[in-house]
Each structure stands twice: as structure tokens, then as C-alpha cells.
Write a protein that holds these residues in place. Structure first.
Motif, PDB file in Angstrom:
ATOM      1  N   ILE A  77      77.005  53.120  56.503  1.00 36.62           N
ATOM      2  CA  ILE A  77      77.864  52.851  55.233  1.00 36.62           C
ATOM      3  C   ILE A  77      77.263  51.852  54.206  1.00 36.62           C
ATOM      4  CG2 ILE A  77      80.286  52.097  54.361  1.00 36.62           C
ATOM      5  CD1 ILE A  77      80.362  54.896  55.396  1.00 36.62           C
ATOM      6  N   ARG A  78      77.144  51.954  53.123  1.00 37.37           N
ATOM      7  CA  ARG A  78      76.454  51.154  52.328  1.00 37.37           C
ATOM      8  C   ARG A  78      75.003  51.217  52.135  1.00 37.37           C
ATOM      9  NH1 ARG A  78      80.837  51.335  49.777  1.00 37.37           N
ATOM     10  NH2 ARG A  78      82.570  49.909  50.100  1.00 37.37           N
ATOM     11  N   GLN A  79      74.550  51.942  52.995  1.00 40.01           N
ATOM     12  CA  GLN A  79      72.990  52.136  52.902  1.00 40.01           C
ATOM     13  C   GLN A  79      72.652  52.835  51.653  1.00 40.01           C
ATOM     14  OE1 GLN A  79      71.353  53.895  56.469  1.00 40.01           O
ATOM     15  NE2 GLN A  79      69.434  54.367  55.633  1.00 40.01           N
ATOM     16  N   THR A  80      71.259  52.623  51.106  1.00 41.56           N
ATOM     17  CA  THR A  80      70.946  53.478  50.060  1.00 41.56           C
ATOM     18  C   THR A  80      70.136  54.375  50.408  1.00 41.56           C
ATOM     19  OG1 THR A  80      70.814  51.348  48.847  1.00 41.56           O
ATOM     20  CG2 THR A  80      69.227  53.159  48.129  1.00 41.56           C
ATOM     21  N   VAL A  81      70.180  55.523  49.995  1.00 42.59           N
ATOM     22  CA  VAL A  81      69.356  56.947  50.168  1.00 42.59           C
ATOM     23  C   VAL A  81      68.929  57.456  49.008  1.00 42.59           C
ATOM     24  CG1 VAL A  81      70.766  57.228  52.405  1.00 42.59           C
ATOM     25  CG2 VAL A  81      71.442  58.201  50.379  1.00 42.59           C
ATOM     26  N   PHE A  82      68.076  58.547  49.200  1.00 42.29           N
ATOM     27  CA  PHE A  82      67.702  59.022  48.048  1.00 42.29           C
ATOM     28  C   PHE A  82      67.960  60.738  48.123  1.00 42.29           C
ATOM     29  CE2 PHE A  82      65.228  55.198  48.645  1.00 42.29           C
ATOM     30  CZ  PHE A  82      65.345  54.580  47.845  1.00 42.29           C
ATOM     31  N   ALA A  83      68.597  61.191  47.261  1.00 38.42           N
ATOM     32  CA  ALA A  83      68.932  62.647  47.097  1.00 38.42           C
ATOM     33  C   ALA A  83      68.175  63.441  46.024  1.00 38.42           C
ATOM     34  CB  ALA A  83      70.690  62.580  46.652  1.00 38.42           C
ATOM     35  N   ALA A  84      67.693  64.569  46.556  1.00 37.03           N
ATOM     36  CA  ALA A  84      66.953  65.443  45.751  1.00 37.03           C
ATOM     37  C   ALA A  84      68.007  66.627  45.439  1.00 37.03           C
ATOM     38  CB  ALA A  84      65.613  65.842  46.431  1.00 37.03           C
ATOM     39  N   PHE A  85      68.053  67.023  44.184  1.00 35.63           N
ATOM     40  CA  PHE A  85      68.994  68.340  44.031  1.00 35.63           C
ATOM     41  C   PHE A  85      68.232  69.408  43.745  1.00 35.63           C
ATOM     42  CE2 PHE A  85      71.155  64.300  42.897  1.00 35.63           C
ATOM     43  CZ  PHE A  85      72.344  64.713  43.172  1.00 35.63           C
ATOM     44  N   ASN A  86      68.700  70.716  44.218  1.00 36.70           N
ATOM     45  CA  ASN A  86      67.866  71.888  44.047  1.00 36.70           C
ATOM     46  C   ASN A  86      68.632  72.474  42.853  1.00 36.70           C
ATOM     47  OD1 ASN A  86      67.012  74.543  43.896  1.00 36.70           O
ATOM     48  ND2 ASN A  86      67.394  74.833  45.944  1.00 36.70           N
ATOM     49  N   GLY A  87      68.072  72.247  41.702  1.00 35.85           N
ATOM     50  CA  GLY A  87      68.278  72.798  40.286  1.00 35.85           C
ATOM     51  C   GLY A  87      68.642  74.136  40.191  1.00 35.85           C
ATOM     52  N   ASP A  88      68.036  74.963  41.122  1.00 32.85           N
ATOM     53  CA  ASP A  88      67.973  76.303  41.041  1.00 32.85           C
ATOM     54  C   ASP A  88      69.407  76.789  41.494  1.00 32.85           C
ATOM     55  OD1 ASP A  88      65.496  76.581  39.967  1.00 32.85           O
ATOM     56  OD2 ASP A  88      64.687  77.066  41.978  1.00 32.85           O
ATOM     57  N   LYS A  89      70.077  75.818  42.312  1.00 32.22           N
ATOM     58  CA  LYS A  89      71.241  76.198  42.666  1.00 32.22           C
ATOM     59  C   LYS A  89      72.375  75.548  41.883  1.00 32.22           C
ATOM     60  CE  LYS A  89      69.890  78.288  46.478  1.00 32.22           C
ATOM     61  NZ  LYS A  89      70.120  79.959  46.860  1.00 32.22           N
ATOM     62  N   ALA A  90      72.370  74.878  41.053  1.00 36.74           N
ATOM     63  CA  ALA A  90      73.330  73.982  40.178  1.00 36.74           C
ATOM     64  C   ALA A  90      74.044  75.320  39.155  1.00 36.74           C
ATOM     65  CB  ALA A  90      72.635  73.042  39.352  1.00 36.74           C
ATOM     66  N   ARG A  91      75.118  75.024  38.960  1.00 39.52           N
ATOM     67  CA  ARG A  91      76.151  75.625  38.035  1.00 39.52           C
ATOM     68  C   ARG A  91      76.605  74.695  37.150  1.00 39.52           C
ATOM     69  NH1 ARG A  91      78.354  80.639  39.881  1.00 39.52           N
ATOM     70  NH2 ARG A  91      78.894  80.887  37.858  1.00 39.52           N
ATOM     71  N   PHE A  92      76.966  75.268  35.860  1.00 38.87           N
ATOM     72  CA  PHE A  92      77.789  74.410  34.833  1.00 38.87           C
ATOM     73  C   PHE A  92      79.084  74.809  34.921  1.00 38.87           C
ATOM     74  CE2 PHE A  92      73.272  73.617  33.963  1.00 38.87           C
ATOM     75  CZ  PHE A  92      73.107  72.374  34.076  1.00 38.87           C
ATOM     76  N   PHE A  93      79.904  74.248  34.662  1.00 40.92           N
ATOM     77  CA  PHE A  93      81.427  74.660  34.416  1.00 40.92           C
ATOM     78  C   PHE A  93      82.115  73.982  33.262  1.00 40.92           C
ATOM     79  CE2 PHE A  93      80.410  74.749  38.809  1.00 40.92           C
ATOM     80  CZ  PHE A  93      80.888  76.000  39.276  1.00 40.92           C
ATOM     81  N   ASP A  94      82.848  74.746  32.318  1.00 44.61           N
ATOM     82  CA  ASP A  94      83.605  74.143  31.224  1.00 44.61           C
ATOM     83  C   ASP A  94      84.440  72.937  32.011  1.00 44.61           C
ATOM     84  OD1 ASP A  94      86.082  73.869  29.446  1.00 44.61           O
ATOM     85  OD2 ASP A  94      84.711  75.048  28.250  1.00 44.61           O
ATOM     86  N   SER A  95      84.517  71.755  31.272  1.00 42.89           N
ATOM     87  CA  SER A  95      85.268  70.613  31.709  1.00 42.89           C
ATOM     88  C   SER A  95      86.687  70.829  31.540  1.00 42.89           C
ATOM     89  CB  SER A  95      84.384  69.190  31.101  1.00 42.89           C
ATOM     90  OG  SER A  95      84.977  69.261  29.703  1.00 42.89           O
ATOM     91  N   THR A  96      87.067  71.573  30.616  1.00 43.89           N
ATOM     92  CA  THR A  96      88.455  71.897  30.057  1.00 43.89           C
ATOM     93  C   THR A  96      89.059  72.901  31.068  1.00 43.89           C
ATOM     94  OG1 THR A  96      88.062  70.892  27.929  1.00 43.89           O
ATOM     95  CG2 THR A  96      89.929  72.154  28.483  1.00 43.89           C
ATOM     96  N   THR A  97      88.285  74.096  31.188  1.00 42.93           N
ATOM     97  CA  THR A  97      89.007  75.027  31.834  1.00 42.93           C
ATOM     98  C   THR A  97      88.568  75.431  33.223  1.00 42.93           C
ATOM     99  OG1 THR A  97      86.980  76.702  31.120  1.00 42.93           O
ATOM    100  CG2 THR A  97      88.958  76.391  29.545  1.00 42.93           C
ATOM    101  N   GLY A  98      87.326  74.840  33.552  1.00 46.58           N
ATOM    102  CA  GLY A  98      86.866  74.890  34.929  1.00 46.58           C
ATOM    103  C   GLY A  98      86.064  76.437  35.081  1.00 46.58           C
ATOM    104  N   VAL A  99      85.948  77.154  34.208  1.00 45.10           N
ATOM    105  CA  VAL A  99      85.108  78.351  34.000  1.00 45.10           C
ATOM    106  C   VAL A  99      83.781  78.145  34.227  1.00 45.10           C
ATOM    107  CG1 VAL A  99      84.683  80.548  32.900  1.00 45.10           C
ATOM    108  CG2 VAL A  99      87.224  79.500  32.917  1.00 45.10           C
ATOM    109  N   ALA A 100      83.013  78.795  34.937  1.00 47.88           N
ATOM    110  CA  ALA A 100      81.458  78.560  35.102  1.00 47.88           C
ATOM    111  C   ALA A 100      80.828  79.339  33.962  1.00 47.88           C
ATOM    112  CB  ALA A 100      81.190  79.290  36.387  1.00 47.88           C
ATOM    113  N   PHE A 101      79.920  78.836  33.470  1.00 43.29           N
ATOM    114  CA  PHE A 101      79.014  79.491  32.283  1.00 43.29           C
ATOM    115  C   PHE A 101      77.843  80.368  33.236  1.00 43.29           C
ATOM    116  CE2 PHE A 101      80.478  75.503  30.409  1.00 43.29           C
ATOM    117  CZ  PHE A 101      80.830  76.132  29.107  1.00 43.29           C
ATOM    118  N   ASP A 102      77.525  81.483  32.278  1.00 44.22           N
ATOM    119  CA  ASP A 102      76.424  82.168  33.106  1.00 44.22           C
ATOM    120  C   ASP A 102      75.142  81.686  32.411  1.00 44.22           C
ATOM    121  OD1 ASP A 102      78.203  83.638  34.774  1.00 44.22           O
ATOM    122  OD2 ASP A 102      78.729  85.167  32.920  1.00 44.22           O
TER     123      ASP A 102
END
Length: 102
Positions: A77-102
Motif C-alpha cells: 500500500i502507498r507504493q509507487t508503481v508504473f502503469a502502461a495502458f493498452n490503448g488499442d483496448k480502450a473505449r470511450f463512453f458518453d459521460s452523460t448517457t454511458g453509451v459507448a462511442f464506436d
């Protein structure tokens, strides 16, 4: 890259815990990720052992996220780590409706 339909709109970025690589040092943080992956420094806020996998609850600034790691990954707990995100797997969602963008 972000779809044109998302430009200039508030969105939520969604990515599954298994699509976030975590390392204890920045030198190896992009291991297993595509070239040019962004690396984020984060603090371990929680550790959730689940048998064959462990979920790390991480925070980078005011943003929280969860990453899945091997149960042998040593962290505290409280340790610093480094995270790398696989952007190919990311999805964007409308912040109001929660609907995913294609």
C-alpha cells in the motif's frame, strides 16, 4: 486515437484491468505493451488477492483505476508503481448517457 464523434465532449475512458500493465520500476513499465505506450506513475491504494490473479486499486492524481496482476507481483500500500495502458483496448463512453462511442 479518439473518434471524431468524441471531439470537444466530456467522455469517460474505459479500459479493462487486464489491459493495464503494472511494473515496480519505470525501466520495465512498457514491457508487453505496444511501442509508444504511455506510462503513468500511480500509487497503490488497495490490494485485492483473488486466487489466480490480484487486483490493484491505483490512483494517479485524482483519477482511480484498477489493474490486474499476477498473484506473485510484490507490492505494498502507498507504493509507487508504473502503469502502461493498452490503448488499442480502450473505449470511450458518453459521460452523460454511458453509451459507448464506436
Amino acid at each position: 486515437s479518439m473518434p471524431d464523434s468524441v471531439a470537444c465532449r466530456p467522455v469517460v475512458l474505459g479500459i479493462r484491468p487486464e489491459d493495464i500493465g503494472v511494473q515496480a520500476t519505470v525501466e520495465n513499465s512498457s514491457a508487453g505493451c505496444r511501442e509508444g505506450a504511455s506510462v503513468v506513475q500511480a500509487s497503490v491504494e488497495g490490494i485485492e488477492p483473488r486466487g489466480p490473479e490480484t487486483y490493484l486499486h491505483l490512483a494517479a492524481g485524482s483519477q482511480g483505476f484498477v489493474a490486474r496482476v499476477h498473484p506473485d507481483f510484490q507490492v505494498r500500500i502507498r507504493q509507487t508503481v508504473f502503469a502502461a495502458f493498452n490503448g488499442d483496448k480502450a473505449r470511450f463512453f458518453d459521460s452523460t448517457t454511458g453509451v459507448a462511442f464506436d
